[in-house]
Design a protein around this motif. Structure first.
Motif, PDB file in Angstrom:
ATOM      1  N   ALA A  99       5.359 -14.935  19.297  1.00 55.63           N
ATOM      2  CA  ALA A  99       4.926 -15.762  18.170  1.00 55.63           C
ATOM      3  C   ALA A  99       4.366 -17.096  18.659  1.00 55.63           C
ATOM      4  O   ALA A  99       3.304 -17.544  18.201  1.00 55.63           O
ATOM      5  CB  ALA A  99       6.084 -15.995  17.205  1.00 55.63           C
ATOM      6  N   GLU A 100       5.060 -17.722  19.598  1.00 50.91           N
ATOM      7  CA  GLU A 100       4.614 -19.022  20.111  1.00 50.91           C
ATOM      8  C   GLU A 100       3.257 -18.933  20.784  1.00 50.91           C
ATOM      9  O   GLU A 100       2.389 -19.782  20.585  1.00 50.91           O
ATOM     10  CB  GLU A 100       5.647 -19.571  21.092  1.00 50.91           C
ATOM     11  N   GLU A 101       3.057 -17.910  21.600  1.00 55.09           N
ATOM     12  CA  GLU A 101       1.842 -17.827  22.398  1.00 55.09           C
ATOM     13  C   GLU A 101       0.623 -17.305  21.610  1.00 55.09           C
ATOM     14  O   GLU A 101      -0.505 -17.666  21.901  1.00 55.09           O
ATOM     15  CB  GLU A 101       2.068 -16.955  23.640  1.00 55.09           C
ATOM     16  N   PHE A 102       0.873 -16.460  20.607  1.00 54.19           N
ATOM     17  CA  PHE A 102      -0.245 -15.836  19.893  1.00 54.19           C
ATOM     18  C   PHE A 102      -0.592 -16.523  18.573  1.00 54.19           C
ATOM     19  O   PHE A 102      -1.733 -16.416  18.108  1.00 54.19           O
ATOM     20  CB  PHE A 102       0.057 -14.357  19.618  1.00 54.19           C
ATOM     21  N   ALA A 103       0.362 -17.196  17.951  1.00 53.61           N
ATOM     22  CA  ALA A 103       0.143 -17.683  16.582  1.00 53.61           C
ATOM     23  C   ALA A 103      -0.964 -18.726  16.484  1.00 53.61           C
ATOM     24  O   ALA A 103      -1.603 -18.851  15.432  1.00 53.61           O
ATOM     25  CB  ALA A 103       1.445 -18.245  16.015  1.00 53.61           C
ATOM     26  N   ASN A 104      -1.208 -19.477  17.552  1.00 53.64           N
ATOM     27  CA  ASN A 104      -2.216 -20.538  17.497  1.00 53.64           C
ATOM     28  C   ASN A 104      -3.607 -20.073  17.906  1.00 53.64           C
ATOM     29  O   ASN A 104      -4.529 -20.881  18.012  1.00 53.64           O
ATOM     30  CB  ASN A 104      -1.781 -21.712  18.380  1.00 53.64           C
ATOM     31  N   ILE A 105      -3.778 -18.781  18.131  1.00 55.57           N
ATOM     32  CA  ILE A 105      -5.111 -18.268  18.447  1.00 55.57           C
ATOM     33  C   ILE A 105      -6.015 -18.469  17.231  1.00 55.57           C
ATOM     34  O   ILE A 105      -5.649 -18.069  16.117  1.00 55.57           O
ATOM     35  CB  ILE A 105      -5.044 -16.771  18.810  1.00 55.57           C
ATOM     36  N   PRO A 192       2.977 -14.319  10.233  1.00 50.51           N
ATOM     37  CA  PRO A 192       3.415 -15.684   9.958  1.00 50.51           C
ATOM     38  C   PRO A 192       4.917 -15.896   9.871  1.00 50.51           C
ATOM     39  O   PRO A 192       5.387 -17.016   9.912  1.00 50.51           O
ATOM     40  CB  PRO A 192       2.760 -15.982   8.600  1.00 50.51           C
ATOM     41  N   HIS A 193       5.716 -14.852   9.747  1.00 47.72           N
ATOM     42  CA  HIS A 193       7.166 -15.020   9.813  1.00 47.72           C
ATOM     43  C   HIS A 193       7.740 -13.712  10.325  1.00 47.72           C
ATOM     44  O   HIS A 193       7.125 -12.655  10.225  1.00 47.72           O
ATOM     45  CB  HIS A 193       7.778 -15.382   8.453  1.00 47.72           C
ATOM     46  N   THR A 194       8.954 -13.803  10.909  1.00 50.53           N
ATOM     47  CA  THR A 194       9.548 -12.640  11.547  1.00 50.53           C
ATOM     48  C   THR A 194      10.279 -11.775  10.535  1.00 50.53           C
ATOM     49  O   THR A 194      11.138 -12.232   9.821  1.00 50.53           O
ATOM     50  CB  THR A 194      10.553 -13.095  12.631  1.00 50.53           C
ATOM     51  N   HIS A 195       9.907 -10.504  10.489  1.00 53.35           N
ATOM     52  CA  HIS A 195      10.690  -9.521   9.738  1.00 53.35           C
ATOM     53  C   HIS A 195      10.430  -8.139  10.311  1.00 53.35           C
ATOM     54  O   HIS A 195       9.426  -7.920  10.976  1.00 53.35           O
ATOM     55  CB  HIS A 195      10.375  -9.576   8.247  1.00 53.35           C
ATOM     56  N   GLN A 196      11.359  -7.254  10.049  1.00 55.23           N
ATOM     57  CA  GLN A 196      11.265  -5.897  10.566  1.00 55.23           C
ATOM     58  C   GLN A 196      10.629  -4.994   9.528  1.00 55.23           C
ATOM     59  O   GLN A 196      10.841  -5.171   8.338  1.00 55.23           O
ATOM     60  CB  GLN A 196      12.649  -5.354  10.910  1.00 55.23           C
ATOM     61  N   GLU A 197       9.830  -4.063  10.004  1.00 58.29           N
ATOM     62  CA  GLU A 197       9.227  -3.103   9.097  1.00 58.29           C
ATOM     63  C   GLU A 197       9.249  -1.734   9.769  1.00 58.29           C
ATOM     64  O   GLU A 197       9.159  -1.619  10.976  1.00 58.29           O
ATOM     65  CB  GLU A 197       7.792  -3.487   8.767  1.00 58.29           C
ATOM     66  N   SER A 198       9.384  -0.706   8.979  1.00 61.01           N
ATOM     67  CA  SER A 198       9.309   0.635   9.521  1.00 61.01           C
ATOM     68  C   SER A 198       8.910   1.578   8.420  1.00 61.01           C
ATOM     69  O   SER A 198       9.070   1.288   7.226  1.00 61.01           O
ATOM     70  CB  SER A 198      10.647   1.050  10.120  1.00 61.01           C
ATOM     71  N   ALA A 199       8.386   2.711   8.822  1.00 63.38           N
ATOM     72  CA  ALA A 199       7.937   3.693   7.842  1.00 63.38           C
ATOM     73  C   ALA A 199       9.143   4.327   7.166  1.00 63.38           C
ATOM     74  O   ALA A 199      10.190   4.474   7.754  1.00 63.38           O
ATOM     75  CB  ALA A 199       7.096   4.739   8.523  1.00 63.38           C
TER      76      ALA A 199
END
Length: 199
Positions: A99-105, A192-199
């Protein structure tokens, strides 16, 4: 209520314990109240308090009083602190670093971790992940994405494999089997925020 040991690395007592240790060990100069930790970890104060008590008793964490507040932090003097920190980084820490490294792209709207790491993190059993697969959704520059992957890889110590997709491709994969398959499997949105998702 005790949760099961995490599939990502079952030596931890529970998912809550692993995430608690990660938050504290990867931020060794910071102090948190139990209430703050419960909010950050999205769990009950009672569960967090129980995990804190066990780890303070084992001297992995330390506490001190400041007025009415009890402040919790990592204990840098514990002989196992360095290997524990590395274990926490390798198991529960990558999503924060990604998140830290990619979010500001520039142009990045959403960052997703998928593949074996996401499967283990969301509790699906299997072999330990050898790398971390990241999908950046937005209108981004390839160089920016791969530079972020290189930085994250150096911090995590495992290969980081980036993929790019536009919002339109994410919503309608058409002829892109990767996204169609990804949506059928567990993945973790870290921006934009951390959450888990799955099918």
């Amino acid at each position: 209520m005790r949760t099961e040991a995490p599939a990502l690395l079952p030596i931890f007592r529970s998912q809550h314990q692993g995430e608690l240790l990660t938050r504290l060990l990867l931020n060794p100069t910071e102090e948190f109240t139990v209430t703050e930790l419960a909010r950050i970890l999205n769990t009950s104060k009672q569960t967090t308090q129980a995990e804190v008590e066990r780890l303070v008793k084992a001297h992995i964490l330390r506490d001190r009083r400041q007025g009415r507040n009890r402040l919790i932090s990592a204990n840098p003097n514990h002989p196992a602190i360095t290997p524990l920190t590395q274990l926490a980084l390798m198991t529960f820490g990558p999503h924060d670093i990604i998140a830290e490294e990619f979010a500001n792209i520039p142009g990045a709207e959403r960052i997703i971790i998928f593949g074996s790491w996401a499967a283990r993190y969301t509790g699906h059993p299997g072999p330990p992940p050898n790398d971390i697969d990241v999908l950046v959704i937005g209108h981004t520059n390839r160089t920016d994405v791969f530079d972020a992957a290189d930085r994250a890889q150096q911090r995590i110590g495992s290969p980081v494999n980036p993929e790019r997709a536009t919002p339109e491709q994410w919503e309608n994969p058409r002829d892109w089997p990767l996204i169609a398959e990804l949506k059928q499997r567990p993945y973790v949105t870290v921006h934009p925020h951390t959450h888990q998702e799955s099918a």
